[in-house]
Write a protein that holds these residues in place. Sequence first.
Motif, PDB file in Angstrom:
ATOM      1  N   ARG A  77       0.830  -1.213   0.000  1.00 26.25           N
ATOM      2  CA  ARG A  77       0.000   0.000   0.000  1.00 26.25           C
ATOM      3  C   ARG A  77       0.859   1.255   0.000  1.00 26.25           C
ATOM      4  N   VAL A  80       0.651   8.193  -4.558  1.00 24.48           N
ATOM      5  CA  VAL A  80       0.344   9.315  -3.665  1.00 24.48           C
ATOM      6  C   VAL A  80       1.345   9.363  -2.512  1.00 24.48           C
ATOM      7  N   PHE A  81       1.586   8.184  -1.908  1.00 25.29           N
ATOM      8  CA  PHE A  81       2.463   8.146  -0.738  1.00 25.29           C
ATOM      9  C   PHE A  81       3.926   8.303  -1.145  1.00 25.29           C
ATOM     10  N   VAL A  85       4.608  11.839  -1.459  1.00 30.26           N
ATOM     11  CA  VAL A  85       4.747  12.490  -0.148  1.00 30.26           C
ATOM     12  C   VAL A  85       6.156  12.260   0.402  1.00 30.26           C
ATOM     13  N   GLY A 126      -1.648  23.280   5.660  1.00 27.44           N
ATOM     14  CA  GLY A 126      -2.222  21.967   5.379  1.00 27.44           C
ATOM     15  C   GLY A 126      -2.117  21.571   3.919  1.00 27.44           C
ATOM     16  N   LYS A 127      -1.482  22.423   3.101  1.00 32.23           N
ATOM     17  CA  LYS A 127      -1.376  22.115   1.673  1.00 32.23           C
ATOM     18  C   LYS A 127      -0.083  21.388   1.341  1.00 32.23           C
ATOM     19  N   VAL A 133       2.127  18.171   2.563  1.00 36.02           N
ATOM     20  CA  VAL A 133       2.016  16.985   3.406  1.00 36.02           C
ATOM     21  C   VAL A 133       3.377  16.315   3.488  1.00 36.02           C
ATOM     22  N   LEU A 184       1.606  11.886   7.595  1.00 36.61           N
ATOM     23  CA  LEU A 184       1.036  10.574   7.264  1.00 36.61           C
ATOM     24  C   LEU A 184       0.971   9.693   8.504  1.00 36.61           C
ATOM     25  N   ASP A 218      -1.706  10.995  10.861  1.00 35.17           N
ATOM     26  CA  ASP A 218      -3.063  10.775  10.344  1.00 35.17           C
ATOM     27  C   ASP A 218      -3.483   9.310  10.420  1.00 35.17           C
ATOM     28  N   GLN A 219      -2.547   8.404  10.134  1.00 32.47           N
ATOM     29  CA  GLN A 219      -2.917   6.991  10.165  1.00 32.47           C
ATOM     30  C   GLN A 219      -3.213   6.540  11.593  1.00 32.47           C
ATOM     31  N   ALA A 264      -7.236   7.757  10.785  1.00 33.56           N
ATOM     32  CA  ALA A 264      -7.732   6.548  10.123  1.00 33.56           C
ATOM     33  C   ALA A 264      -7.823   5.381  11.093  1.00 33.56           C
ATOM     34  N   ASP A 294      -5.591   3.403  11.764  1.00 35.54           N
ATOM     35  CA  ASP A 294      -4.919   2.292  11.091  1.00 35.54           C
ATOM     36  C   ASP A 294      -3.475   2.271  11.595  1.00 35.54           C
TER      37      ASP A 294
END
Lengths: 288, 367
Positions: free
Chosen positions: A61, A66-67, A70, A237-238, A240, A245, A248-249, A253, A255
Amino acid sequence: MVKNGGSKTSRHLGWAWASPGLVFLTLFAAIPVLSMLFMSVLTAGRFGGVTTPINFNNFARATDPVFVQVIINSLLIAGATAFLSLLIGFPTALFISRLSRKWQVIMIVAIILPYWTNFLVRTYAWLVLLNNEGIINKFLRNIGLIDKPIEMLYTPAAVIVGMTYLYLPLMILPIYAALEKVDKNLTEAAFDLGSSAWKSLRTVSIPLAMPGILIGFIFVFVPSLGNFVVPELLGGGKTVMIGNLVRDQFLKARDWPFGATFALILALILIVLISIQSYVSKRVNVNA
Amino acid sequence: MATVRNFKFSAAVVAAAALLLSACGGSSDSASSAAVDPDVDITTQKLVISNWAGYYPEDLAAKVKEAIGVDITITNHANNEEIMGKLTASDDSGIDIAFVSGQYAQALASGGKLFNFDKAAIPNLANLYPEVADLAYDQGNNYSAPYAWGTTGICYRSDLVDFTPDSWNDLLNPKDSIKGKTTMLATERWLALPAMKLLGYSMNTTNADEIAKAKAQLVKTKPTLLAYDDTAYYTKLISGEAVLSESWDGWCNYGTAENPAIKFVIPKEGSDLWADTMVILSSSKNKEAAHAFINYILQADVHAWVANNILYKVPNKAATETLDPALVTSYPNMGLTPAELLKGEVVLDLGTDSKLYTDLATAVTSS
């Protein structure tokens, strides 16, 4: 471990000396990294936490474009921060190392002093300075240089500037420590032998300061890479970064395994970098 | 020598394994519930309460002590994520009562973390609007008592925009005149809300195609934004840095209090209905005092005093009827009726599908 044998008592003494360090490293480095490793291969609990079965899906994943983007952005931003800190930090350290003993102390205290203020407060100061209705834009508008505000805040550049400001002392201090040890006669000798200022800098000061430069680079790069507060405040916040990450996880999330995966990636990047630093540093020392 | 090293190594491994195993301890799913003992002397109990910073009257602790004789300690959290982190990190967080949004109460309950109310100990639940008991995150208010409720809309500077905003489109595809002067909420469910509503979807959707379409809109919107901001956008509106912001209604009031030109509108495509609630943790050892505290807050005059202080609507019918009409004149959203609010979609916990929204937010903000 003592190399080439050594008596039994001196070996035991070595362990005794090392034990506080070993306990510290076990508690605060080995166990956290191992638990991240362990957590990253588990499955997210329905409600935070982790459960079985063991699987390696999170690493797949994490390769989502995307990641990956980042992670690349984070490396670029942290790299730019460390580089900018070096550009400002090296001349500053060089300047301080050439002052009289008394002034050296005063300057070092002046550099450390802002650290006594909470770092959020210092970051908010940049919000006041950089925003579209802020001090800098208002000043430029009042003297007629601009008629529309320059967009400085809430950009990646603002993140780099903010982190450079935060971590600059971590660049200046090790370089200063390296330069301060250098025998002043060396640069004088270079001048006496007809070397230009630039040449003596390039062939004498910079090589001698290199261990300090490398340490400073790591000291600034490492906390920049994991930072998530500055990107949020000054980046609006624009922007990352990996730190965002991870946060946030874990918190949004729920997770934990995926958050642990990013934490592990962060740790791996840092281990690679520090190995490079220690390798280069050794070679530099041998050459010098 | 070797023995010493091996011993240290094994000790470290054992310690590490113990820590790792403790991290995997799952939570039981059984919801705890029992009647509380009405004969317990609650003045011997102490409560630790976690609420949002600035979301309660400053002298609340003193008032509670005076009214029901219970010592309370109030700790602050900045957002739902922070308090969820504290509540889920261990089996007993030391917190008796937490203030969390409805969908988080739902998540906590499904994880077996909440105590089901003994409603006989909270007679003031009868003061609430009857509609409150139908809210989907906790039908019947079995484990959560609503503290404040409201909706999300657009907060704007009526003196600095040359039109009257009435649509999520004004935020998502802004006119040139306000580009670079708009902000959106950063918390993922609300970051997604405007796009979901503009496209006519549910804000609780888990449909991959709908989420992808919302993402495309939000990626298109990002370059037009000043920032993503949950906490300081009303100060940006006051300074004029921003002229139009996605906003929770109560936060917009903090702007209006400083500058009456700051107005609030619920976009015509519809919005959400959120509720912030009080829950009792099943780990609490002071459940009798906890029930008494919630009952005290729900008392009509107390809940009205709270509303006056925090400028958020309270879902308490008896309290709302006593509010000063001048308050509603200054802050029109304080006068929204339950019927108007209920047009909004109730925010639900999505369980493991929450990650769809986290991934959406990451993809948008890092685009």
